[in-house]
Design an enzyme around this catalytic site. Structure first.
Site, PDB file in Angstrom:
ATOM      1  N   THR A 184       4.257  25.395 160.403  1.00 27.64           N
ATOM      2  CA  THR A 184       3.610  26.700 160.249  1.00 27.64           C
ATOM      3  C   THR A 184       4.516  27.558 159.370  1.00 27.64           C
ATOM      4  O   THR A 184       5.720  27.296 159.288  1.00 27.64           O
ATOM      5  CB  THR A 184       3.411  27.395 161.606  1.00 27.64           C
ATOM      6  OG1 THR A 184       4.693  27.566 162.207  1.00 27.64           O
ATOM      7  CG2 THR A 184       2.527  26.580 162.529  1.00 27.64           C
ATOM      8  N   GLU A 328      -2.577  24.407 162.848  1.00 26.06           N
ATOM      9  CA  GLU A 328      -2.694  23.674 164.115  1.00 26.06           C
ATOM     10  C   GLU A 328      -4.058  23.003 164.292  1.00 26.06           C
ATOM     11  O   GLU A 328      -4.296  22.318 165.272  1.00 26.06           O
ATOM     12  CB  GLU A 328      -2.471  24.652 165.288  1.00 26.06           C
ATOM     13  CG  GLU A 328      -1.040  25.131 165.447  1.00 26.06           C
ATOM     14  CD  GLU A 328      -0.718  26.376 164.609  1.00 26.06           C
ATOM     15  OE1 GLU A 328      -1.430  26.631 163.615  1.00 26.06           O
ATOM     16  OE2 GLU A 328       0.238  27.086 164.950  1.00 26.06           O
ATOM     17  N   LYS A 436      -4.141  49.136 168.511  1.00 29.50           N
ATOM     18  CA  LYS A 436      -4.577  49.590 169.840  1.00 29.50           C
ATOM     19  C   LYS A 436      -4.515  51.110 169.847  1.00 29.50           C
ATOM     20  O   LYS A 436      -3.446  51.699 169.820  1.00 29.50           O
ATOM     21  CB  LYS A 436      -3.688  48.982 170.916  1.00 29.50           C
ATOM     22  CG  LYS A 436      -3.723  47.460 170.868  1.00 29.50           C
ATOM     23  CD  LYS A 436      -3.130  46.815 172.088  1.00 29.50           C
ATOM     24  CE  LYS A 436      -3.351  45.311 172.035  1.00 29.50           C
ATOM     25  NZ  LYS A 436      -2.500  44.616 171.059  1.00 29.50           N
ATOM     26  N   TRP A 441      -9.640  48.725 170.541  1.00 31.87           N
ATOM     27  CA  TRP A 441      -9.051  47.869 169.526  1.00 31.87           C
ATOM     28  C   TRP A 441      -9.709  48.129 168.178  1.00 31.87           C
ATOM     29  O   TRP A 441     -10.939  48.084 168.069  1.00 31.87           O
ATOM     30  CB  TRP A 441      -9.223  46.389 169.885  1.00 31.87           C
ATOM     31  CG  TRP A 441      -8.325  45.940 170.982  1.00 31.87           C
ATOM     32  CD1 TRP A 441      -7.397  46.695 171.650  1.00 31.87           C
ATOM     33  CD2 TRP A 441      -8.272  44.623 171.552  1.00 31.87           C
ATOM     34  NE1 TRP A 441      -6.757  45.927 172.590  1.00 31.87           N
ATOM     35  CE2 TRP A 441      -7.273  44.650 172.550  1.00 31.87           C
ATOM     36  CE3 TRP A 441      -8.943  43.427 171.314  1.00 31.87           C
ATOM     37  CZ2 TRP A 441      -6.947  43.538 173.317  1.00 31.87           C
ATOM     38  CZ3 TRP A 441      -8.620  42.317 172.070  1.00 31.87           C
ATOM     39  CH2 TRP A 441      -7.632  42.372 173.068  1.00 31.87           C
TER      40      TRP A 441
HETATM   41  P1  ADP Z   1       0.534  30.801 159.546  1.00 31.51           P
HETATM   42  O1  ADP Z   1       0.168  31.812 158.489  1.00 31.51           O
HETATM   43  O2  ADP Z   1       0.936  31.392 160.859  1.00 31.51           O
HETATM   44  O3  ADP Z   1       1.326  29.646 159.098  1.00 31.51           O
HETATM   45  P2  ADP Z   1      -1.930  29.468 159.142  1.00 31.51           P
HETATM   46  O4  ADP Z   1      -1.684  29.480 157.700  1.00 31.51           O
HETATM   47  O5  ADP Z   1      -2.239  28.232 159.834  1.00 31.51           O
HETATM   48  O6  ADP Z   1      -0.769  30.060 159.932  1.00 31.51           O
HETATM   49  O7  ADP Z   1      -2.960  30.593 159.433  1.00 31.51           O
HETATM   50  C1  ADP Z   1      -3.758  30.656 160.569  1.00 31.51           C
HETATM   51  C2  ADP Z   1      -4.210  32.067 160.805  1.00 31.51           C
HETATM   52  O8  ADP Z   1      -4.697  32.657 159.602  1.00 31.51           O
HETATM   53  C3  ADP Z   1      -5.355  32.162 161.762  1.00 31.51           C
HETATM   54  O9  ADP Z   1      -4.929  32.120 163.098  1.00 31.51           O
HETATM   55  C4  ADP Z   1      -5.945  33.514 161.390  1.00 31.51           C
HETATM   56  O10 ADP Z   1      -5.229  34.570 161.973  1.00 31.51           O
HETATM   57  C5  ADP Z   1      -5.728  33.578 159.906  1.00 31.51           C
HETATM   58  N1  ADP Z   1      -6.959  33.186 159.204  1.00 31.51           N
HETATM   59  C6  ADP Z   1      -7.238  32.019 158.615  1.00 31.51           C
HETATM   60  N2  ADP Z   1      -8.453  32.049 158.059  1.00 31.51           N
HETATM   61  C7  ADP Z   1      -8.974  33.269 158.300  1.00 31.51           C
HETATM   62  C8  ADP Z   1     -10.209  33.924 158.001  1.00 31.51           C
HETATM   63  N3  ADP Z   1     -11.167  33.338 157.303  1.00 31.51           N
HETATM   64  N4  ADP Z   1     -10.374  35.191 158.445  1.00 31.51           N
HETATM   65  C9  ADP Z   1      -9.421  35.821 159.145  1.00 31.51           C
HETATM   66  N5  ADP Z   1      -8.241  35.264 159.457  1.00 31.51           N
HETATM   67  C10 ADP Z   1      -8.013  34.009 159.044  1.00 31.51           C
END
Ligand code: ADP
Length: 538
Positions: A184, A328, A436, A441
């Site tokens: 991640t 994930e 918040k 929210w």
């Molecule tokens: P990280 O940035 O933590 O490495 P990822 O790249 O796997 O994780 O991103 C996952 C997160 O990105 C999701 O849990 C969500 O918050 C956000 N995300 C992904 N696609 C979308 C979307 N289409 N709209 C809103 N949020 C999104």
């Protein structure tokens, strides 16, 4: 009673064999790191992949070994996907944008024995070298004539391939064997390792190609802008081989002009990337007055797809579809492909549905849970914590076994969302980004999307700032479009008919450059640091 079907394993090698048997003339085109365009067919790619697999075995790559790779989207990394996984080893794709410290951390954590890299990253890998003692061999993914300067012994990718024999005899093994791993991006703490299996990748490939998802098929030309170092480029190198789509790899040129050239020259019909990428390309089109002659559809994910982008691309005849997922989740969870009844709506009505994150892929089970732990109905009204489960969804992070799922076996995504009766997911926010205010929210995403409709706004990020009465109130941070002018008052006025009153930002601040994370998302952690002691106006 058990079914009486063969128990052949779902291995990625089967995707390669299938593609070579049925689509051998389909091209794979790359803008190489060295510069020129490289072009070959699936049939030729298979021959090279088999030679590479044989050579890797001879180099001492054992089943289960982690092979690190730091590279752009190119045919060489594509070959690594199939060769490394196919011999039962694990391809660890490293995101170079993690920075040297995190890159070193993930290489050590994964215990990569081999590290392959593109020339661009030779200085990074040279600097990392003393800190990654687990790596026994370094390989530059190029030819001898382009070998980069590097301290100590260095293998050359093309020579390794040449050493391999053709007609490699692919081993068969359990489909639950690891094929690849990806960390991640660490926007929420230290990077955590996600390990994909052959089975999860194959299932994701089937699901991703469905008409209700990416809808890929023979005749499509796919250019994944989303990097191969981030969740397998949303599975593109696997999905494309299932259906025989032509693949176009942009290499290191991801700017508007670079992408535009590849889209046009290779007649790309489908592309995938994060909003920032789509935004840059749109600005390029607007600036130059050029048209997209072949691109039909694109998938936009990683963060919320702003309405302004959907509208912007519609003018060029391109339908942007939103995807939601996570590292994930292999990574696609939902895609927004509208069913016929919604597709027929007038544009202004339709867009209200297009901004949602869409419906789940098969084998993605979703539920919404209240802060008190109650499972909420899918009524399109009540939002709560989004949890998921399925065969392409993580069970454990690497070396952190037993800590990942809820007690009843779901993965908490960290997102706040609602789901309507027709199965459409709508992400309100990441739980840590939701504002918040006075017991309610407010979605930072909604405010950002509304702000992006303003003609002078290039990028927008919203954070909650402490407020004596309301606990938190939204602060909108904006990067203006080049040469455009506006003011805080004007932007706030503009938002008034677009948002509920509770979501009107209390202040708008302008900055020169938006802090972006390793995957191109607005880094709210940085914005919070920048505006840590921000005083809202009375
Ligand atoms: P990280 O940035 O933590 O490495 P990822 O790249 O796997 O994780 O991103 C996952 C997160 O990105 C999701 O849990 C969500 O918050 C956000 N995300 C992904 N696609 C979308 C979307 N289409 N709209 C809103 N949020 C999104």
């Amino acid at each position: 009673m058990r079914g009486l079907m063969m128990d052949s394993q779902l291995l990625t090698t089967e995707l390669l064999k299938h593609a070579a048997r049925n689509y051998r003339h389909i091209e794979i085109v790359t803008r190489t790191v060295e510069g020129p365009i490289h072009r070959y067919t699936i049939g030729e790619a298979k021959r090279r992949i088999e030679k590479l697999a044989d050579a890797l075995v001879n180099m001492g790559v054992q089943p289960g070994d982690r092979v690190g790779v730091i590279g752009w989207n190119t045919y060489r990394q594509f070959e690594m996907y199939y060769a490394v996984g196919g011999i039962g080893a694990v391809l660890h794709t490293v995101n170079p944008r993690l920075g040297p410290e995190n890159a070193g951390y993930v290489i050590n954590h994964a215990e990569d024995k081999f590290l392959f890299f593109d020339n661009t990253f030779a200085p990074l890998v040279a600097a990392l070298k003393p800190h990654v003692p687990c790596v026994k061999r370094f390989v530059a993914m190029t030819s001898r004539e382009h070998a980069p300067a590097f301290p100590g012994e260095l293998d050359i990718y093309d020579e390794i391939v040449e050493r391999g024999r053709e007609n490699f005899d692919w081993p068969e093994f359990d489909e639950n064997t690891a094929v690849a791993m990806c960390y991640t991006s660490g926007t929420t703490g230290e990077p955590k390792g996600v390990v994909y299996s052959h089975r999860s990748v194959v299932i994701q490939s089937f699901a991703a190609c469905l008409p209700t998802a990416m809808g890929l098929g023979e005749g499509d030309v796919l250019l994944p802008v989303v990097p191969m170092f981030h969740v397998n480029a949303w599975n593109a190198p696997y999905s494309a081989m299932l259906v025989g789509a032509k693949q176009v790899f942009p290499g290191p040129r991801l700017d508007g002009e670079g992408l535009y050239e590849m889209f046009e020259a290779e007649k790309v019909t489908f592309s995938s990337g994060v909003p920032t990428v789509w935004l840059n390309l749109l600005h390029y089109l607007e600036k130059t007055g050029k048209k997209l002659n072949y691109l039909k559809r694109g998938m936009c994910g990683g963060s919320a797809l702003p309405e302004a982008l959907i509208r912007g691309y519609a003018k060029y005849g391109v339908e942007l579809q939103q995807g939601w997922g996570m590292t994930e989740m292999s990574p696609i969870g939902t895609v927004n492909v509208l069913p016929p009844n919604l597709r027929e709506l007038p544009a202004e009505e339709r867009i209200k549905h297009q901004v949602k994150q869409g419906r789940a892929l098969p084998f993605v089970d979703m539920r919404i849970v209240s802060p008190e732990g109650k499972v909420l109905p899918h009524d399109g009204e009540q939002d709560g914590h989004l949890q998921v489960r399925g065969p392409c969804i993580i069970k454990d992070y690497y070396k952190r076994e037993g800590k990942t799922l809820t007690t009843d076996g779901w993965f908490d995504t960290g997102d706040v969302a609602l789901i309507d009766e027709d199965g459409f997911l709508q992400i309100t926010d990441r739980s840590k980004d939701v504002i918040k205010t006075g017991g309610e929210w407010v979605s930072s995403i909604d405010i950002e999307n509304a702000a992006l409709l303003h003609p002078a706004v290039a990028q927008a990020g919203v954070i909650g700032v402490t407020h004596p009465k309301w606990q938190e109130r939204p602060l909108l941070v904006v990067v203006k479009k080049e040469g455009a002018e506006t003011s805080s008052e004007e932007v706030r006025e503009f938002l008034k008919d677009k948002l509920d009153k509770i979501a009107w930002p209390d202040a708008v601040e302008f900055i020169q450059e938006m802090p972006l994370g390793a995957t191109g998302k607005v880094l709210k952690t940085e914005l919070r640091k920048m505006f840590g002691s921000y005083q809202l106006p009375e």
